[in-house]
Every structure is written in structure tokens, then in C-alpha cells.
Motif scaffolding. Structure first.
Motif, PDB file in Angstrom:
ATOM      1  N   LYS A  71      -1.004   0.559  -9.958  1.00 15.27           N
ATOM      2  CA  LYS A  71      -1.931   1.530  -9.391  1.00 15.27           C
ATOM      3  C   LYS A  71      -2.099   1.382  -7.875  1.00 15.27           C
ATOM      4  O   LYS A  71      -2.808   2.158  -7.243  1.00 15.27           O
ATOM      5  N   GLN A  73      -1.573   1.294  -3.889  1.00 21.38           N
ATOM      6  CA  GLN A  73      -0.907   1.954  -2.770  1.00 21.38           C
ATOM      7  C   GLN A  73      -1.304   1.216  -1.480  1.00 21.38           C
ATOM      8  O   GLN A  73      -2.231   0.411  -1.458  1.00 21.38           O
ATOM      9  N   LEU A  74      -0.612   1.524  -0.395  1.00 18.89           N
ATOM     10  CA  LEU A  74      -0.944   0.916   0.891  1.00 18.89           C
ATOM     11  C   LEU A  74      -2.401   1.188   1.254  1.00 18.89           C
ATOM     12  O   LEU A  74      -3.100   0.311   1.779  1.00 18.89           O
ATOM     13  N   ASP A  75      -2.886   2.372   0.969  1.00 21.99           N
ATOM     14  CA  ASP A  75      -4.272   2.722   1.292  1.00 21.99           C
ATOM     15  C   ASP A  75      -5.275   1.801   0.595  1.00 21.99           C
ATOM     16  O   ASP A  75      -6.375   1.583   1.108  1.00 21.99           O
ATOM     17  N   ASP A  76      -4.924   1.281  -0.567  1.00 19.42           N
ATOM     18  CA  ASP A  76      -5.826   0.371  -1.280  1.00 19.42           C
ATOM     19  C   ASP A  76      -5.965  -0.951  -0.526  1.00 19.42           C
ATOM     20  O   ASP A  76      -7.061  -1.517  -0.438  1.00 19.42           O
ATOM     21  N   SER A 132       7.884   2.325   7.837  1.00 17.52           N
ATOM     22  CA  SER A 132       7.464   1.554   6.672  1.00 17.52           C
ATOM     23  C   SER A 132       8.091   0.160   6.742  1.00 17.52           C
ATOM     24  O   SER A 132       8.996  -0.095   7.549  1.00 17.52           O
ATOM     25  N   GLU A 167       8.844  -0.310 -10.191  1.00 19.63           N
ATOM     26  CA  GLU A 167       7.679  -0.071  -9.345  1.00 19.63           C
ATOM     27  C   GLU A 167       7.060  -1.346  -8.773  1.00 19.63           C
ATOM     28  O   GLU A 167       6.162  -1.265  -7.933  1.00 19.63           O
ATOM     29  N   SER A 168       7.519  -2.502  -9.208  1.00 21.50           N
ATOM     30  CA  SER A 168       7.011  -3.757  -8.656  1.00 21.50           C
ATOM     31  C   SER A 168       8.107  -4.811  -8.723  1.00 21.50           C
ATOM     32  O   SER A 168       9.106  -4.647  -9.434  1.00 21.50           O
ATOM     33  N   PRO A 200       3.629  -4.580  -5.744  1.00 17.29           N
ATOM     34  CA  PRO A 200       3.972  -3.161  -5.887  1.00 17.29           C
ATOM     35  C   PRO A 200       4.951  -2.726  -4.800  1.00 17.29           C
ATOM     36  O   PRO A 200       4.840  -3.158  -3.648  1.00 17.29           O
ATOM     37  N   ALA A 202       5.368   0.502  -3.826  1.00 20.42           N
ATOM     38  CA  ALA A 202       4.855   1.653  -3.073  1.00 20.42           C
ATOM     39  C   ALA A 202       4.324   1.294  -1.686  1.00 20.42           C
ATOM     40  O   ALA A 202       4.653   1.984  -0.705  1.00 20.42           O
ATOM     41  N   PRO A 203       3.508   0.237  -1.530  1.00 19.23           N
ATOM     42  CA  PRO A 203       3.016  -0.082  -0.186  1.00 19.23           C
ATOM     43  C   PRO A 203       4.126  -0.451   0.795  1.00 19.23           C
ATOM     44  O   PRO A 203       3.973  -0.255   2.004  1.00 19.23           O
ATOM     45  N   THR A 206       5.717   2.896   2.117  1.00 22.01           N
ATOM     46  CA  THR A 206       4.824   3.882   2.731  1.00 22.01           C
ATOM     47  C   THR A 206       4.761   3.688   4.243  1.00 22.01           C
ATOM     48  O   THR A 206       4.364   2.617   4.722  1.00 22.01           O
TER      49      THR A 206
END
Length: 270
Positions: A71, A73-76, A132, A167-168, A200, A202-203, A206
Motif C-alpha cells: 500500500k 507510495q512515496l507520498d506516505d 526518481s 511490487e516489492s 515497496p 513504487a516509491p 516515483t
């Protein structure tokens, strides 16, 4: 005798001045991938003994934070840092290790120069707007020409195991110490190998979104670990202008192998 007393009083005055200067500024230490806030356990007391206010955090999915890696993301990550900074009085100095470099860059854009006094990149990714971590890794790989350094090219392919969904990723336990902390004391090595940690993807993929008016005006300092075996970051040191670049003859994890020298640099920058 009078000179001795004057010297003592001068030292006391300097100590009081330092404590007063440190009162309204907080160091926030941000760990990297496959780690947790625990990695600073030697650094934090050394800084606090000198009168500095220090906060460490567990990024989502690490340490005491049980967020599922799927779950995140970089924003987290950024939200965790900005919430921590917003909760303290006065300004902050953000210190980011490795992946933490991207996080503190984006966090400083959110918080602005009125809150973030300085950024310290500890053997970290040093990104421009629109870049990124994956993009910077490819730049680093493309820079390798020396036969010895070529051994590090695409090292991720050799040391990482990806989840079935891609994804990880986790680091193979038998490679963790060799790549990230070959000079660490024996007592610290279990911290790197006693638990499987998933990062993860995704970060890492990004791009950050930063501006010259906010991120750009905050003073930046880089601590380059010259014996790091994960990546040779020589080629990215000029990617973003830094006020000063320091070097440590250490692995990627100087908070374990040479915490006193690391603290000396942090306090000089502070």
C-alpha cells in the motif's frame, strides 16, 4: 588562577550559547530502505549528549510501523516526515540516508524553507525535479568505466529478490552485510540480517516534484561514504548543488561503523 577561571567561564558561556542555539532546531533522522529508525541508535545519544534535539522515525512498513508494503507510495514516506516536522517547535534539519535522500527532498518542498533550515544527504540519492531513484540508479550504472567499479553495475539484480507480483523487493540475507555494511562491528550485523524486510518498488519509481523557490533555496550538504559497495555515488555529487560535500571512509552504513565521525560532520553542518 584568574586566567584559569576566565577560561572556565568562557567554556561555560560557549556551552550555554550552544544549548540556546539548539533549543529551537531539531534534527530529524530518516532511514533508508530495508532498515528502520533503530539504525540511528548509536548516533542519537551522541548528538543528544552534545545538547542537540533529535527525532528518529520508522518509515511506513518498517520498525514499529506495520503498514503493508503493497500500500506504500512515496507520498506516505513524505507524509511521515512532514507530520513529524510540523509537530515540533522551531525549524528542522532533515538528515536522509540512501532512499531517505529522496524523501527529505520532497518533504522539504512541502514544508518549505521557513521550516527546513538545512538538508543533509547521507550517502543518499540526490535528485532533481522530475527524477526518481530508479532513474538515478541508471545514471550511476551508465557512469561506470573503471573495471573495479563495473562490478557494482546492476548489483541490484544480484542481491535482490522480488515478490511474485513484482511490487516489492528484499535483499538476500547472505549479501546484506557484504554490500551495505562490510565494516560494521559484529554486534551490529544481526540488525541487518535477522528479519526479512520488504521494500515497496513504487516509491523508488516515483519522480520527485520540487521547485527552485522551495527545495532549491534550502542549503544542502552531502556526506559521501567512499567505501560503499552498493553504488558508487561519485557521479551524482554534482546533480544538485550542495553547499559542501564531506567524505567518510566507510561503508554505506556509517551510523554503525563510525558513528562518532558521522556525528562530528553532522554537528559541523548544523
Amino acid at each position: 588562577m584568574k586566567r584559569i577561571l576566565l577560561s572556565i567561564f568562557a567554556q561555560i558561556a560557549m556551552t550555554i550559547t550552544l544549548l540556546a542555539q539548539n533549543k529551537d532546531k531539531t534534527l530529524i533522522l530518516v532511514h533508508g530502505a530495508w532498515s528502520s529508525g533503530h539504525c540511528w541508535y548509536k548516533v542519537t545519544p551522541l548528538l543528544e549528549s552534545k545538547g542537540y534535539k533529535v527525532l528518529t522515525i520508522d518509515l511506513p512498513g518498517y520498525g514499529q510501523d506495520t503498514t503493508s508494503p503493497k500500500k506504500i507510495q512515496l507520498d506516505d514516506y513524505v507524509a511521515k516526515v512532514t507530520a513529524t516536522a510540523a509537530a515540533v517547535h522551531g525549524t528542522v534539519v532533515l538528515v536522509g540516508h540512501s532512499l531517505g535522500g529522496a524523501i527529505i527532498s520532497q518533504a522539504s518542498e512541502v514544508l518549505g524553507p521557513e521550516k527546513v533550515e538545512k538538508l543533509i544527504f547521507l550517502d543518499a540519492f540526490l535528485l532533481k525535479n522530475g527524477e526518481s531513484i530508479f532513474m538515478q540508479v541508471e545514471k550511476i550504472n551508465a557512469s561506470y568505466t573503471d573495471p573495479e567499479k563495473l562490478k557494482q553495475k546492476h548489483i541490484a539484480r544480484d542481491i535482490l529478490t522480488f515478490s511474485q507480483d513484482g511490487e516489492s523487493a528484499t535483499v538476500k540475507p547472505d549479501r546484506m552485510v557484504e554490500v551495505f555494511c562490510h565494516d560494521c562491528p559484529a554486534e551490529d550485523r544481526p540488525y541487518l540480517t535477522n528479519k526479512t524486510l520488504w521494500q515497496p518498488v513504487a516509491p523508488l519509481a516515483t519522480p520527485i516534484t520540487v521547485s527552485d523557490e522551495r527545495y532549491g533555496v534550502i542549503p544542502k550538504y552531502y556526506i559521501h561514504c567512499t567505501l560503499s559497495r552498493d553504488l558508487d555515488r561519485d557521479s551524482i555529487l554534482g546533480n544538485v548543488r550542495c553547499n559542501k560535500i564531506f567524505t567518510l571512509p566507510s561503508s554505506h552504513s556509517p551510523f554503525y561503523s563510525m558513528p562518532e565521525k558521522l556525528v562530528d560532520i553532522i554537528t559541523e553542518i548544523y
